[in-house]
Structures are given as C-alpha cells and as structure tokens.
Design an enzyme around this catalytic site. Structure first.
Site, PDB file in Angstrom:
ATOM      1  N   ASP A  45       7.598 -13.261   0.183  1.00 24.59           N
ATOM      2  CA  ASP A  45       8.627 -14.253  -0.137  1.00 24.59           C
ATOM      3  C   ASP A  45      10.005 -13.593  -0.205  1.00 24.59           C
ATOM      4  O   ASP A  45      10.385 -13.019  -1.225  1.00 24.59           O
ATOM      5  CB  ASP A  45       8.317 -14.937  -1.476  1.00 24.59           C
ATOM      6  CG  ASP A  45       9.295 -16.065  -1.748  1.00 24.59           C
ATOM      7  OD1 ASP A  45       9.085 -17.170  -1.214  1.00 24.59           O
ATOM      8  OD2 ASP A  45      10.310 -15.831  -2.453  1.00 24.59           O
ATOM      9  N   TYR A  50      18.436 -11.775  -1.046  1.00 22.78           N
ATOM     10  CA  TYR A  50      17.818 -10.607  -1.688  1.00 22.78           C
ATOM     11  C   TYR A  50      18.277  -9.297  -1.039  1.00 22.78           C
ATOM     12  O   TYR A  50      17.952  -8.219  -1.504  1.00 22.78           O
ATOM     13  CB  TYR A  50      16.281 -10.693  -1.660  1.00 22.78           C
ATOM     14  CG  TYR A  50      15.706 -11.959  -2.274  1.00 22.78           C
ATOM     15  CD1 TYR A  50      16.468 -12.767  -3.131  1.00 22.78           C
ATOM     16  CD2 TYR A  50      14.407 -12.384  -2.000  1.00 22.78           C
ATOM     17  CE1 TYR A  50      15.953 -13.938  -3.677  1.00 22.78           C
ATOM     18  CE2 TYR A  50      13.891 -13.551  -2.554  1.00 22.78           C
ATOM     19  CZ  TYR A  50      14.669 -14.321  -3.382  1.00 22.78           C
ATOM     20  OH  TYR A  50      14.159 -15.480  -3.922  1.00 22.78           O
ATOM     21  N   LYS A  79      14.954 -17.669   3.153  1.00 20.06           N
ATOM     22  CA  LYS A  79      15.678 -18.807   2.577  1.00 20.06           C
ATOM     23  C   LYS A  79      17.103 -18.809   3.109  1.00 20.06           C
ATOM     24  O   LYS A  79      17.783 -17.775   3.093  1.00 20.06           O
ATOM     25  CB  LYS A  79      15.684 -18.723   1.044  1.00 20.06           C
ATOM     26  CG  LYS A  79      14.289 -18.572   0.452  1.00 20.06           C
ATOM     27  CD  LYS A  79      14.255 -18.614  -1.055  1.00 20.06           C
ATOM     28  CE  LYS A  79      12.860 -18.280  -1.569  1.00 20.06           C
ATOM     29  NZ  LYS A  79      12.592 -16.837  -1.717  1.00 20.06           N
ATOM     30  N   HIS A 112      17.778 -22.526   0.046  1.00 21.38           N
ATOM     31  CA  HIS A 112      17.607 -21.769  -1.203  1.00 21.38           C
ATOM     32  C   HIS A 112      18.079 -22.571  -2.425  1.00 21.38           C
ATOM     33  O   HIS A 112      17.396 -22.637  -3.438  1.00 21.38           O
ATOM     34  CB  HIS A 112      18.375 -20.443  -1.092  1.00 21.38           C
ATOM     35  CG  HIS A 112      17.881 -19.370  -2.012  1.00 21.38           C
ATOM     36  ND1 HIS A 112      17.951 -18.033  -1.710  1.00 21.38           N
ATOM     37  CD2 HIS A 112      17.304 -19.436  -3.225  1.00 21.38           C
ATOM     38  CE1 HIS A 112      17.441 -17.321  -2.707  1.00 21.38           C
ATOM     39  NE2 HIS A 112      17.039 -18.150  -3.641  1.00 21.38           N
TER      40      HIS A 112
HETATM   41  N1  LIG Z   1      13.919 -19.735  -4.983  1.00 19.31           N
HETATM   42  C1  LIG Z   1      14.570 -19.113  -5.940  1.00 19.31           C
HETATM   43  O1  LIG Z   1      15.708 -19.480  -6.316  1.00 19.31           O
HETATM   44  C2  LIG Z   1      13.913 -17.948  -6.630  1.00 19.31           C
HETATM   45  C3  LIG Z   1      14.389 -17.510  -7.873  1.00 19.31           C
HETATM   46  C4  LIG Z   1      13.718 -16.466  -8.501  1.00 19.31           C
HETATM   47  C5  LIG Z   1      12.632 -15.846  -7.884  1.00 19.31           C
HETATM   48  N2  LIG Z   1      12.229 -16.292  -6.652  1.00 19.31           N
HETATM   49  C6  LIG Z   1      11.085 -15.634  -5.938  1.00 19.31           C
HETATM   50  O2  LIG Z   1       9.997 -15.504  -6.843  1.00 19.31           O
HETATM   51  C7  LIG Z   1       9.617 -14.144  -6.943  1.00 19.31           C
HETATM   52  C8  LIG Z   1       9.020 -13.878  -8.312  1.00 19.31           C
HETATM   53  O3  LIG Z   1       9.920 -14.217  -9.344  1.00 19.31           O
HETATM   54  P1  LIG Z   1      10.751 -13.134 -10.143  1.00 19.31           P
HETATM   55  O4  LIG Z   1      10.976 -11.921  -9.296  1.00 19.31           O
HETATM   56  O5  LIG Z   1      11.924 -13.850 -10.703  1.00 19.31           O
HETATM   57  O6  LIG Z   1       9.864 -12.772 -11.380  1.00 19.31           O
HETATM   58  P2  LIG Z   1       8.375 -12.499 -11.795  1.00 19.31           P
HETATM   59  O7  LIG Z   1       7.506 -12.192 -10.659  1.00 19.31           O
HETATM   60  O8  LIG Z   1       8.009 -13.577 -12.754  1.00 19.31           O
HETATM   61  O9  LIG Z   1       8.565 -11.198 -12.710  1.00 19.31           O
HETATM   62  C9  LIG Z   1       8.951  -9.960 -12.224  1.00 19.31           C
HETATM   63  C10 LIG Z   1       9.082  -9.028 -13.430  1.00 19.31           C
HETATM   64  O10 LIG Z   1       7.811  -8.871 -14.066  1.00 19.31           O
HETATM   65  C11 LIG Z   1       7.408  -7.495 -14.017  1.00 19.31           C
HETATM   66  N3  LIG Z   1       5.982  -7.515 -13.689  1.00 19.31           N
HETATM   67  C12 LIG Z   1       5.410  -7.804 -12.494  1.00 19.31           C
HETATM   68  N4  LIG Z   1       4.079  -7.755 -12.585  1.00 19.31           N
HETATM   69  C13 LIG Z   1       3.786  -7.448 -13.852  1.00 19.31           C
HETATM   70  C14 LIG Z   1       2.561  -7.248 -14.556  1.00 19.31           C
HETATM   71  N5  LIG Z   1       1.382  -7.380 -13.950  1.00 19.31           N
HETATM   72  N6  LIG Z   1       2.628  -6.910 -15.870  1.00 19.31           N
HETATM   73  C15 LIG Z   1       3.822  -6.789 -16.484  1.00 19.31           C
HETATM   74  N7  LIG Z   1       5.023  -6.969 -15.868  1.00 19.31           N
HETATM   75  C16 LIG Z   1       5.004  -7.295 -14.568  1.00 19.31           C
HETATM   76  C17 LIG Z   1       8.267  -6.868 -12.946  1.00 19.31           C
HETATM   77  O11 LIG Z   1       8.494  -5.515 -13.242  1.00 19.31           O
HETATM   78  P3  LIG Z   1       8.043  -4.347 -12.223  1.00 19.31           P
HETATM   79  O12 LIG Z   1       8.746  -4.602 -10.924  1.00 19.31           O
HETATM   80  O13 LIG Z   1       8.484  -3.113 -12.913  1.00 19.31           O
HETATM   81  O14 LIG Z   1       6.538  -4.473 -12.115  1.00 19.31           O
HETATM   82  C18 LIG Z   1       9.551  -7.667 -13.071  1.00 19.31           C
HETATM   83  O15 LIG Z   1      10.326  -7.180 -14.156  1.00 19.31           O
HETATM   84  C19 LIG Z   1      10.914 -13.408  -6.620  1.00 19.31           C
HETATM   85  O16 LIG Z   1      10.718 -12.042  -6.332  1.00 19.31           O
HETATM   86  C20 LIG Z   1      11.422 -14.224  -5.475  1.00 19.31           C
HETATM   87  O17 LIG Z   1      10.729 -13.915  -4.282  1.00 19.31           O
HETATM   88  C21 LIG Z   1      12.833 -17.334  -6.027  1.00 19.31           C
END
Ligand SMILES: NC(=O)c1ccc[n+]([C@@H]2O[C@H](COP(=O)([O-])OP(=O)(O)OC[C@H]3O[C@@H](n4cnc5c(N)ncnc54)[C@H](OP(=O)(O)O)[C@@H]3O)[C@@H](O)[C@H]2O)c1
Length: 335
Positions: A45, A50, A79, A112
């Site tokens: 994704d 990004y 996106k 996006h």
């Molecule tokens: N469409 C949009 O506007 C939008 C907005 C936000 C996100 N997104 C997409 O959604 C994806 C995921 O969301 P996100 O990046 O916001 O957050 P997320 O996946 O909810 O959380 C990522 C955070 O959690 C930690 N983490 C990951 N796996 C873990 C585990 N098993 N145990 C403990 N901590 C863990 C990561 O640290 P480490 O890296 O140190 O493991 C990082 O700090 C994004 O990367 C992006 O592709 C889209």
C-alpha cells in the site's frame, strides 16, 4: 492461516492483509518491501505522498526478477495526490507513478483525499509536493493551501478513462478519506463504482455506519492505522501522545491473554479482518513483518463474540488523521 482473498465488485481479487509503506525508514525501505514480499506479503500500500514510489518499484521488480512472485501475484497500490485532481493532470500523474514504479499498471489507485490542491508539475523540484502549492512562498506561515476548483466526480471521470479491470493502466479504483454522503454523490454519476474505500479504523474509531453502508453497496473497506495512535507518535503528534496506546490498553491486553501467544497487535488486526475489513499494517521491523501477516493463526476460531463486544466499548471517536488539524488548515473533511 494465509491472508484471505477478497473479491471486489469487478471480480478482481485482493488478499485481505498487506504492507503499509507510509513512513518506512528511507534508509531501508526497498529492503523492507522486498523482505515483506519474501515473507509472503502480496499487497503493497503506497502513495505518491509517501515519497518512496521508486523504492517500492525497485523492491517489487527485484522480487519479480528473483522469481519470488509474478507480476499478477502482487497487488501494487498507489494514491493520486491532492495536486493532481484536475482531469487534465490525472493521466500525467498516473504516468509519473508508473515511471517511478517501473511497472505497466497499478493494481489499485485511490484518490488520497477529497481535497484538490492547486497544481504542481510532476517535473517540479517540489515533487512529490506534500503540502506545497505554487504561491505558498508569499503565504508562508499563514497556513494557506490553495485549492483548485475541481469537483471530485471530475477527477473520478479522468480515472475511469484509465481503468480496465484486466487491461487498464489502473485495474481497480478507490477513494480514501471520504465520508458516506460524498461517496453516495459520486455513485449517482459514476460509470465505474469504487472497488475500495480506505479510511482510518481502529477500536477508538470503528466507523460502524460507513463500513456497513459500503459493504451494502459492494465497496470493500481497507482499514488504515489499525494500531491507532502508534503511527502518529512517530510524527510527534501531541494528540497521539496523550491517548492511551491501543497496543498498551488493558482491555486489548486482557483480550489477547484469552488466546495462546496472542499480542495486542494480533488482536487489533484480527478485530478488523473479522469485520471483513482489509488491513495494511506498516512496520520497519523484520521481526514484526511475519507477525503482522500471520496474526490470524493465533485465533483458529476467531475472536469470540464476547471479546468483539468488549472491544466495542473502546469507541471514543478519536481520529488521528484529520486535515482540520494539519498545520491548522481547518478543512472540514470529516465534520
Ligand atoms: N489513506 C490514508 O490517508 C492513509 C493514512 C494513514 C495510513 N495509511 C496507510 O496505512 C498504513 C498503515 O497505517 P499507519 O502506518 O498509519 O499505522 P499502523 O500500521 O497502525 O502502525 C504503525 C506503527 O505501529 C508500529 N508497529 C507495527 N507493527 C507492530 C507490532 N506488531 N507491534 C507493535 N508495534 C507495531 C510501527 O512501528 P515499527 O515500524 O517500528 O514496527 C509503527 O510505529 C500506512 O503505512 C499507509 O500505507 C493511509
């Protein structure tokens, strides 16, 4: 248990677990994505915003040339960023993504945000533009983002032109960060209905109504930021720091203790897929990559009805990704 294949409303298929690549460490992002594919991830994704599209393409192409996957086994997501909503700018923006990816097609392209910023050429030194708009210099410190007068359905029509579920340079179309009424408005006039909506979803913000409505209209929903505040702590968000992390929440930990070897992160991802959502956790950690893919092994019977109900009690409406709060821009995207 391997990720489950979800059938979209055009009969294309996508696994329900993928890797989110927002804020991957730039020093290792190509390796992380490559290792994720090696570990079994089949959805990546990404997004223009990004700033790692080239690295994503390098990782995917290396995985293909190393024989780990074929092109049609990997689902590459991008996106369209806010500065490219004007219909004439959509195709060049998509071509730029493809050139950066070094691929012939994008499996899923989202809009996006439903926010049309004024145009910044893809050749510009400011690409990817983030929050840059052309006259910003003079407006520095005033937190003004210039908007372009582009209704969402015009952007959608331009994306439809590039869409074909089997042969298009875009194989599936999506919306992100849109509310129900805006999507309904688009459905009234569109030729191709969205295959997917991507929105922030976690137990603090479960979005029950929007998910129910999308599923009723055969639009699949991908949950982002499944771990709630965790992702926004990385960004230094004061709001995120003040909230109890879902990963450390006593209730989530208590639920995890009901299942052999389950962790809070496993519970949060399982809670989402049990709601028929797709998830795209992001991690820089090689150890967490397999954990975030194979979490459902910890729940052979799923989370119990009682545990799903217990998690329901955590809803408090906290949203971590809200344009109203970005640099005090005050766009009422979700209000
Ligand atoms: N469409 C949009 O506007 C939008 C907005 C936000 C996100 N997104 C997409 O959604 C994806 C995921 O969301 P996100 O990046 O916001 O957050 P997320 O996946 O909810 O959380 C990522 C955070 O959690 C930690 N983490 C990951 N796996 C873990 C585990 N098993 N145990 C403990 N901590 C863990 C990561 O640290 P480490 O890296 O140190 O493991 C990082 O700090 C994004 O990367 C992006 O592709 C889209």
């Amino acid at each position: 248990m391997a990720p489950v294949s979800i059938t979209l409303n055009n009969n294309n298929k996508v696994p329900n677990v993928g890797l989110g690549i927002w804020k991957l460490d730039p020093a290792s992002n190509t390796d992380t994505i490559y290792n994720a594919i090696k570990a079994g991830y089949r959805v990546i994704d990404g997004a223009v915003d990004y700033d790692n599209t080239k690295e994503c393409g390098e990782a995917v192409n290396k995985a293909i040339s190393d024989g780990i996957v074929t092109r049609d086994e990997i689902f590459v997501v991008s996106k369209l960023w806010n500065n490219y909503h004007a219909p004439k700018n959509v195709k060049p923006a998509v071509e730029k993504i493809l050139a950066d990816l070094q691929l012939d097609y994008i499996d899923l392209l989202y809009i996006h945000f439903p926010l049309p910023f004024s145009y910044v050429p893809v050749e510009s030194e400011h690409y990817p533009p983030g929050f840059f708009t052309p006259n910003q210099k003079e407006k520095e410190n005033k937190n003004i983002i210039e908007l372009e007068n582009v209704p969402l359905h015009k952007t959608w029509e331009a994306m439809e032109e590039l869409y074909d579920p089997k042969k298009g340079i875009i194989r599936n179309l999506g919306l992100s960060n849109c509310q129900g009424v805006l999507i309904q408005d688009l459905l009234f006039g569109c030729k191709i209905k969205p295959q997917m909506l991507q929105i922030e979803i976690h137990p603090y913000l479960p979005q029950w109504r929007l998910v129910e409505w999308c599923h009723k209209h055969d639009i699949q929903v991908t949950a982002y930021s499944s771990f709630g505040s965790q992702s926004f702590i990385e960004l230094g968000s004061d709001k995120a720091k003040k909230v109890t992390s879902l990963l450390d929440h006593e209730i989530i930990k208590k639920v995890a203790s009901n299942y052999l070897d389950a962790t809070s992160s496993d519970v949060l991802l399982q809670w989402a897929i049990q709601r028929k959502l797709l998830v795209i956790p992001k991690t820089n950690s090689l150890k967490r990559l397999p954990a975030n893919l194979n979490f459902s092994n910890k729940f052979p019977q799923g989370l119990s009805v009682e545990d799903m109900d217990t998690i329901k009690g955590l809803e408090n409406g906290i949203r971590f990704n809200d344009p109203w709060e970005w640099n005090n821009m005050k766009f009422p995207t979700f209000i």
